[in-house]
Design a protein around this motif. Structure first.
Motif, PDB file in Angstrom:
ATOM      1  N   LYS A   1       0.808  -1.223   0.000  1.00 42.51           N
ATOM      2  CA  LYS A   1       0.000   0.000   0.000  1.00 42.51           C
ATOM      3  C   LYS A   1       0.840   1.271   0.000  1.00 42.51           C
ATOM      4  N   VAL A   2       2.128   1.130   0.261  1.00 44.19           N
ATOM      5  CA  VAL A   2       3.007   2.290   0.422  1.00 44.19           C
ATOM      6  C   VAL A   2       3.212   3.052  -0.887  1.00 44.19           C
TER       7      VAL A   2
ATOM      8  N   PHE B   1       2.520   7.120  -1.727  1.00 43.77           N
ATOM      9  CA  PHE B   1       3.584   8.052  -2.127  1.00 43.77           C
ATOM     10  C   PHE B   1       3.260   8.710  -3.471  1.00 43.77           C
ATOM     11  N   GLN B   2       2.702   7.959  -4.398  1.00 43.99           N
ATOM     12  CA  GLN B   2       2.326   8.535  -5.694  1.00 43.99           C
ATOM     13  C   GLN B   2       1.270   9.619  -5.521  1.00 43.99           C
ATOM     14  N   LEU B   3       0.278   9.375  -4.689  1.00 44.83           N
ATOM     15  CA  LEU B   3      -0.770  10.369  -4.446  1.00 44.83           C
ATOM     16  C   LEU B   3      -0.202  11.622  -3.784  1.00 44.83           C
ATOM     17  N   ILE B   4       0.714  11.439  -2.846  1.00 48.86           N
ATOM     18  CA  ILE B   4       1.360  12.587  -2.187  1.00 48.86           C
ATOM     19  C   ILE B   4       2.172  13.377  -3.193  1.00 48.86           C
ATOM     20  N   ASP B   5       2.938  12.699  -4.046  1.00 48.42           N
ATOM     21  CA  ASP B   5       3.747  13.389  -5.062  1.00 48.42           C
ATOM     22  C   ASP B   5       2.875  14.229  -5.986  1.00 48.42           C
ATOM     23  N   ILE B   6       1.771  13.677  -6.440  1.00 47.70           N
ATOM     24  CA  ILE B   6       0.858  14.412  -7.324  1.00 47.70           C
ATOM     25  C   ILE B   6       0.296  15.629  -6.601  1.00 47.70           C
TER      26      ILE B   6
END
Length: 101
Positions: free
Chosen positions: A69-70, A74-79
């Motif tokens: 799930k990590v 991280f992808q959502l945070i980066d976006i």
């Protein structure tokens, strides 16, 4: 098992919770905290706050999550961070959990 540690300003609270839900993280803990940034070495012209220190209402989250799930989180945070026009971002770190009970 991994430990996610997330910090953000209070105004990003609903976005962090939305991204946790999107990543299928159903259980987490959060607490309001005071964020601090030492601005004493910054030139006064670039210091928008005009003082040597800045405190902000922030939130600290942590969650024990499965390894798979990590990456999505991280992808959502980066976006999210790339789209921000403010100087503030959501910060996240992940730690390995060697043993838990």
């Amino acid at each position: 098992m991994k430990l996610l540690i997330i910090t953000a300003i209070s105004s990003f609270d609903s976005e962090v919770k939305r991204m946790l839900k999107q990543s299928d993280v159903k259980t987490f803990t959060y607490k309001t905290v005071t964020g601090f940034k030492d601005l004493s070495e910054e030139a006064i012209e670039s210091n928008w706050f005009g003082s040597e220190s800045n405190e902000s209402e922030s939130i600290l989250y942590y969650a024990f999550v499965k390894k798979e799930k990590v990456d999505l989180f991280f992808q959502l945070i980066d976006i999210f961070n790339e789209e921000q026009k403010t100087a503030s971002h959501i910060h996240v770190a992940v730690l390995n959990i060697e043993k838990s009970n």
